[in-house]
Structures are given as structure tokens and as C-alpha cells.
Enzyme design. Structure first.
Site, PDB file in Angstrom:
ATOM      1  N   SER A 466       0.867  -1.247   0.010  1.00  0.00           N
ATOM      2  CA  SER A 466      -0.056  -0.226   0.051  1.00  0.00           C
ATOM      3  C   SER A 466       0.902   1.353   0.052  1.00  0.00           C
ATOM      4  CB  SER A 466      -0.928  -0.069   1.243  1.00  0.00           C
ATOM      5  OG  SER A 466      -2.055   0.857   1.046  1.00  0.00           O
ATOM      6  N   ASP A 477      10.386   6.305  -9.851  1.00  0.00           N
ATOM      7  CA  ASP A 477       9.982   7.029 -10.838  1.00  0.00           C
ATOM      8  C   ASP A 477      10.888   8.468 -11.131  1.00  0.00           C
ATOM      9  OD1 ASP A 477       8.099   5.106 -11.652  1.00  0.00           O
ATOM     10  OD2 ASP A 477       6.342   6.039 -10.520  1.00  0.00           O
ATOM     11  N   LYS A 491      -0.692  -4.587  -3.358  1.00  0.00           N
ATOM     12  CA  LYS A 491      -1.990  -3.997  -2.676  1.00  0.00           C
ATOM     13  C   LYS A 491      -2.136  -2.626  -3.345  1.00  0.00           C
ATOM     14  CE  LYS A 491      -5.667  -3.321   0.242  1.00  0.00           C
ATOM     15  NZ  LYS A 491      -5.939  -1.976  -0.142  1.00  0.00           N
TER      16      LYS A 491
END
Length: 697
Positions: A466, A477, A491
């Protein structure tokens, strides 16, 4: 037992097994439950993230799931019991939307009758006396999920005779005598029978709705008023218990995860995917068998006052033989915020050019003291604030880079993932959240400036979930650092809790996407440098769950890149592999996971012959012992003489100072991952420095 009781049981048993008569007080759905069934169906149709088609295929899947909930191992029901309800295979969707759940209740009633008759049969067999010689060549199939339904009682009689013999043999191998065995098994089956007899309409409705919602996705579920109360307690972390999140897994209750800093986590005696088979209290000699018990009832047994002790009999996650269990003790306590706080350390690495310092910050969860924050207190605790303090301390210590350890971090407050990222970047988006209508909201850090702009590595494993995945993905990124370790949990969905006329529904309404556009759902975050898996992905992780939503992607957003770590990856991977080839702990992790998988694939049945069973157990333990001793010898430690000595987390060895002293020279495999992450970070920092010097020239 008196002759009258024995006679009564025999007559009841004979009647039950030859003719299933309607119960005197058959459980029927209430008008309230019929109404709620329609509400749940409407919620799934109009409120769920996925575009669900409630057709014949969905009905078939829901019906099959319901059968699995009732009798997943094909131990009680006959094909003839199911035949009158086969129309549900194509009509389940229509009937749920109409609130017509009578036939589903009737099928449950038939299942209960069969279960009650079978338990009486087992008790009758025990009353006759168990006189097994354990010298046959028979074997018992362990997993019957794919087995055909029995066509007559005699098939199940033969199967249950084997199961009873196996239960007795397991207790023989645990050094119980005949009298103890009969007492243990009688208590086990009487307890199960009592639970069957106490079945209520809410139990039936809960099982049915679990099949309905579970067919949609694994995180959508119906919560009865009682379950909703337990859920609220767990979310507030005020539960006085063991600090473990539990979930139903067929007829078992499984440890889904451990609450960081909680009693079970600190005791070190439970692992994710362990299955709980019995629960007992410190002042009670006997354990209560909980196989087949409702999840909330198991939670109630485990819950208790602070300072008291709960005893759990578990099947370890890595156990090959599921009949081999162990009993652990955990002292109940409340989960304190300070036990979940981020902590740091300095690791010193010796190289040819001298000694180097690397900082490691362990972040167990994304937490915030909401009450203090909402009250406007200036010094409230949060992940971001605590990590910032640790960064300051590490910079003062002169570290050359920082490793953020997110292993076992199951997530928490999304706002903390955003603000934590803000310590390492100068403003920017963190995550995209897409709802069922396709609308996308962007969340991120809006504060100017950074707290740390040096070399950074993020360490993950399969239990990083999560918010941890959102943070790790954003670091990747932005090119802000390197992610190492294992692929994360996967998740990537968002659930909300909505009130129903009776109970609540937890429903998946949105999905997380990285700023690159990739979802974290199902696949998780793939590390730049992959370590051997210390957790079997077939048992833990989103991809291991039935009906998990698929991975997909959306449009990326604009964001600034802070570096190009991919330019160094080939060199970093080569250096890592050179170290890993000679690292006993990394070799152990890689081989241990593969060995466990191989043993499980080979071990599809157990022998009912005592000598053969012992030979098979010894052979399995010999393989595991050989692997453990390879690691120990390579680390310069003393090899073990028997496999049971390797269970350093067992109840006896946890309390043994001698055992602890003996283990000091044996580095835990998990610790080796931290040290290797520090090595990679140092390589990365030095390569960056070399590149900057080259650019100046």
C-alpha cells in the site's frame, strides 16, 4: 460415558447417516437479511471500482465459492446433497438481487446436518476405543480442494476413518498415550459439534455474503454489526491482543500480517501465513480447536486483557507436513505508537580505500497521531517527523548515504507517504487515484525544499504494501534513488466503509497509480536490484489472492527527474551478484524458498504407517538441516545436530539464554539484506561521485 448416552448417540448417528431429516428449527433468512442482500448486490453493481457483469459465469463462480465456504475439502456433503441446489449455479446473481436467499440457507442447513452427523460418528468411534496399529500401507491425501464430491456415505466413512487414524498418529508422534489421544480428540470434536449446534442465521448470511463479495475482489467484504465493531477496534490499534491481522483461509484462520511493534512482532514467534489451529489461555490446560471456526470467534478467543498470556497452536508457514504443529505463547499488550516509530543506525563498511558509514532508517509503518494532530498540538508524532529527526542525526554522524528499510511495512496513512516523499524531493506529485468513473485525483507534496538530497536506497520485501509501494514507486519514478529487495505485495486498491441497513460493506472504490501511470495493483513495485525472496509469493501477496483486480495503467503525469540511477544499474548488479555468490545468507534464502516449494509439491499425502511417516519426516528435516548447516559452516558457526535445534523462535529457545548466546555468531538471513543494501548504496554513492568528477574534467 453412560450406556444411555452411548445408546442415544448410536441411534441418532444411525438415523443421521441414513436419512437427513429436516431440522426442528431450520435457520431461515430474516427479512432484514433479505433486504441487506439486495443492498450489497446494488453496492457491488453501482459502487465497486470494477465493471462487474452479473451473468451465468459470475453466478457459477459465486456458487462454487459458497460451496468452498461450506465444505472446501469435500469432507461432509454428498453430490446428492448439492444436486437440489444446482440451479444456483446459473441463478445466484438474479436471486441475490431479488433478496431470495432461501435456497442458499437451505444448502447451508444441509451442510450443517451432514457435519453434525459426521462429528457424532467420530465421537462414536472414539467411544468404541481407538486401537490403531499404524502398520498399514495406506496414505491420506492432504488437499482435497479439487476432489470430486462423494456419491455415498461409505466413501466419506472410509475417508474419515483415515483422517481419524491420521489425527491419532499425529498425537502419537507428539508422545501422547492412548488415553490422552482419545481425550484430546473427543474434546476437539465435541467443541466442533457445539459450534455447529450454535450456528445462527447471521453466521449463514455471513458465509453467503463472503462468497458473493469474494467473487468480486479479495478486499471487498460484508461486515455484520459484530464484525464491524471488531474492524473498528483493529483500525484504531487499541485492541488488547497479540497485534496480528488475521484472515479466513478455507477452514483455517491465517496470520495475514503482524502489526509492527505489536506483541507478536516483538515476541518473534509468529510469521505471516502461519495457520492457527487451536487457542488456549494461560490458566487453562486444554487448547480450543478453532479449525472451521468463524474468524470473529477466533479473534474473540485471542483477544484479552493486557498482561495476560494466550497460547496458540499453529501450522508454521514453512511447514511441509501440515500435521506438524507447534505451540507458542504471546503476552497480550496494546500497540503503542512509540513501538512503531522509525529508528536509525549507522553501519560501518570496510573497503580498500578505508572505512565508510551508511545510515539505515527502519520505517515499520506510515503512522500519525491523529488525535494530537487534530487537536493542533505542535509536537505530534508522525512517520515524516520521526524520519526527519533520524536523517538529521545521520547527517551529523557523517553517513555517505541512507537506506530506508520498508520491509514488512504494510502501509498506513497515505498522507504520510506524501509528506515523507517531500523530505527527498522539492515538491511534486506522489500518486494518482482513479475512481470507478475514471476520474483521477493527484496527491503529492506541496512543501518547498528537501531535508535530504544525498544517495538513497529503499529496501522492500513481499510484505511492503500500500503506502510503502506508493513511496517506493515514487522514489523509483523520480530517479531519486534505487529500490532493492523483493517485489512488493501489490495492494493497489482503495476501500471505503459504507453503512447498510444491517451491518456495513467494505468495498473497493478506487485504484492507486504511480506518477509514471503504472498501477501498483497485483504486480507491486519491481526492485531495481532483486534479492532472493524470503517469502513465498504463492502464499503471500495480492497475486496469491482469488479474484485480485488486474494490473493496468493510466496516463503519466508531469514530474521532474532527480537522477538517472538506471545508468549505473549494470555495474551495481554485477557488483551485487559478485558479493551474493559468496554470501551464505543469500544462498540460503534462495535455496530455502525453492526447497520449501519442492517439498510441498512432493508432499501431497501423508503415510498412515508410523515407521514410514517417521522416515519421511526425518528425510524432510534432513534436507532442511543440511541447508541450514551449509549456511552456518560458511558463517564460521557450529553446525546443528538436529533440525529442531534450528527453530530458534520456538517457545523453549526464546527463553533460553544459552541458545541465544549460541546464536550470536549466526547472522539472521534478514540482517544480511540490510548489509547488502548498504553495500549497494555505497557503490551507488561512489559511482555518482566518480561521474561528477568526470563531468568536471
Amino acid at each position: 460415558m453412560s450406556w444411555f448416552a452411548t445408546l442415544t448417540r448410536s441411534v441418532t448417528l444411525a438415523t443421521a447417516l441414513t436419512f437427513i431429516s429436516p431440522a426442528l428449527w431450520a435457520l431461515e433468512p430474516t427479512d432484514e437479511q433479505r433486504e441487506v442482500a439486495v443492498e450489497i448486490a446494488d453496492s457491488l453493481r453501482y459502487g465497486h471500482y470494477a465493471d462487474i457483469t452479473f451473468d451465468d459465469d459470475w453466478s457459477s463462480e459465486a456458487f462454487q465459492r459458497y460451496l468452498d465456504n461450506l465444505d472446501g475439502q469435500r469432507l461432509y456433503l454428498l453430490e446428492s446433497d448439492i444436486a437440489p441446489y444446482r440451479h444456483l449455479e446459473t441463478q445466484m446473481a438474479d436471486l441475490i438481487f431479488e433478496g431470495d436467499i432461501d435456497d442458499a440457507f437451505a444448502l447451508h442447513e444441509r451442510s450443517n446436518e451432514r457435519r453434525e452427523a459426521r462429528l457424532n460418528w467420530l465421537l462414536e468411534r472414539i467411544d468404541e476405543g481407538l486401537d490403531y496399529q499404524f502398520d498399514s500401507d495406506e496414505r491420506l491425501e492432504i488437499d482435497r480442494e479439487e476432489a470430486n464430491w462423494a456419491t455415498d456415505i461409505s466413501e466419506l466413512d472410509a475417508l474419515w476413518e483415515k483422517r481419524l487414524q491420521n489425527a491419532a498418529l499425529t498425537l502419537v508422534l507428539a508422545d501422547q498415550d492412548n488415553e490422552q489421544i482419545e481425550t484430546t480428540l473427543r474434546q476437539r470434536y465435541e467443541g466442533q459439534l457445539s459450534r455447529v449446534e450454535q450456528t445462527e442465521a447471521e453466521d449463514v448470511f455471513g458465509l453467503l455474503m463472503a462468497a458473493v463479495t469474494g467473487t468480486v475482489d479479495p478486499h471487498t467484504s460484508y461486515l455484520s454489526p459484530r464484525q464491524g465493531e471488531s474492524f473498528d477496534i483493529q483500525m484504531s490499534l487499541s485492541l488488547e491482543g497479540i497485534g496480528a491481522m488475521l484472515q479466513a483461509d478455507g477452514e483455517y484462520v491465517k496470520v495475514a500480517s503482524l502489526v509492527p511493534g505489536g506483541p507478536a512482532d516483538q515476541a518473534g514467534v509468529l510469521d505471516p501465513a502461519d495457520r492457527i489451529v487451536a487457542v488456549g489461555q494461560e490458566d487453562e490446560e486444554d487448547l480450543v480447536n478453532v479449525i472451521g471456526m468463524r474468524l470473529d470467534n477466533v479473534v474473540d478467543l485471542i483477544r484479552g486483557p493486557k498482561g495476560s498470556v494466550v497460547r496458540l497452536e499453529v501450522i508454521p508457514a514453512k511447514a511441509v507436513d501440515i500435521t506438524r504443529t507447534r505451540t507458542v505463547e504471546i503476552t497480550r499488550d496494546t500497540v503503542k505508537l512509540e513501538d512503531q516509530a522509525a529508528q536509525s543506525e549507522v553501519i560501518e563498511i570496510e573497503r580498500d580505500d578505508g572505512q565508510h558509514k551508511v545510515g539505515v532508517i527502519t520505517v515499520p509503518t506510515f503512522y500519525v497521531d491523529f488525535e494530537a494532530w487534530q487537536a493542533g498540538e505542535d509536537d505530534y508524532r508522525s512517520t515524516t517527523r520521526d524520519v526527519a529527526k533520524e536523517i538529521t542525526a545521520l547527517k551529523e554522524a557523517g553517513v555517505e548515504g541512507i537506506v530506508l528499510d520498508l520491509r514488512d511495512n504494510g502501509g498506513g496513512a497515505l498522507q504520510e507517504a506524501n509528506s515523507l516523499l517531500g523530505l527527498f524531493i522539492d515538491r511534486g506529485p506522489t500518486v494518482q487515484v482513479r475512481d470507478a468513473r475514471g476520474r483521477i485525483q493527484l496527491y503529492g507534496d506541496s512543501n518547498a525544499g528537501t531535508h535530504y538530497d544525498g544517495p538513497l536506497t529503499v529496501l522492500t520485501n513481499r510484505l511492503s504494501a500500500s503506502a510503502s509501494e506508493i513511496f517506493a514507486g515514487a522514489i523509483q519514478d523520480y530517479g531519486r534513488g534505487i529500490v532493492v529487495g523483493s517485489p512488493t505485495f501489490g495492494k493497489g486498491t482503495v476501500q471505503t466503509l459504507s453503512d447498510l441497513s444491517h451491518g456495513e460493506i467494505k468495498i473497493t472504490r478506487a485504484k492507486f497509480y504511480r506518477i509514471s501511470g503504472d498501477s501498483t495493483q497485483n504486480r507491486g513495485v519491481e526492485p531495481d536490484i532483486r534479492f532472493p525472496m524470503d517469502i513465498d509469493p504463492e502464499r503471500i501477496g495480492e497475486s496469491s489472492l482469488d479474484h485480485a483486480l488486474a494490473w493496468d495503467s493510466v496516463q503519466n503525469v508531469q514530474y521532474r527527474r532527480y537522477g538517472e540511477p538506471e545508468n549505473y544499474l549494470d555495474t551495481l548488479i554485477n557488483r551485487y551478484q559478485a558479493r551474493a555468490e559468496d554470501n551464505p545468507n543469500f544462498l540460503y534464502l534462495e535455496r530455502q524458498t525453492e526447497l520449501s516449494r519442492q517439498l510441498r509439491e512432493q508432499h501431497t499425502s501423508v503415510s498412515l504407517n508410523r515407521e514410514q511417516r517417521e522416515r519421511e519426516m526425518q528425510a524432510q528435516e534432513a534436507e532442511q538441516l543440511a541447508l541450514e548447516n551449509q549456511r552456518r559452516i560458511a558463517l564460521g558457526a557450529q553446525p546443528l545436530e538436529e533440525w529442531t535445534s534450528a527453530q530458534v523462535d520456538s517457545e523453549e529457545e526464546n527463553g533460553s539464554e544459552q541458545a541465544k548466546e549460541e546464536e550470536e555468531d549466526v547472522m539472521p538471513a534478514e540482517r544480511a539484506q540490510v548489509l547488502e543494501a548498504a553495500e549497494i548504496l555505497l557503490d551507488y554513492a561512489q559511482l555518482q561521485t566518480a561521474q561528477r568528477l568526470a563531468n568536471r574534467e
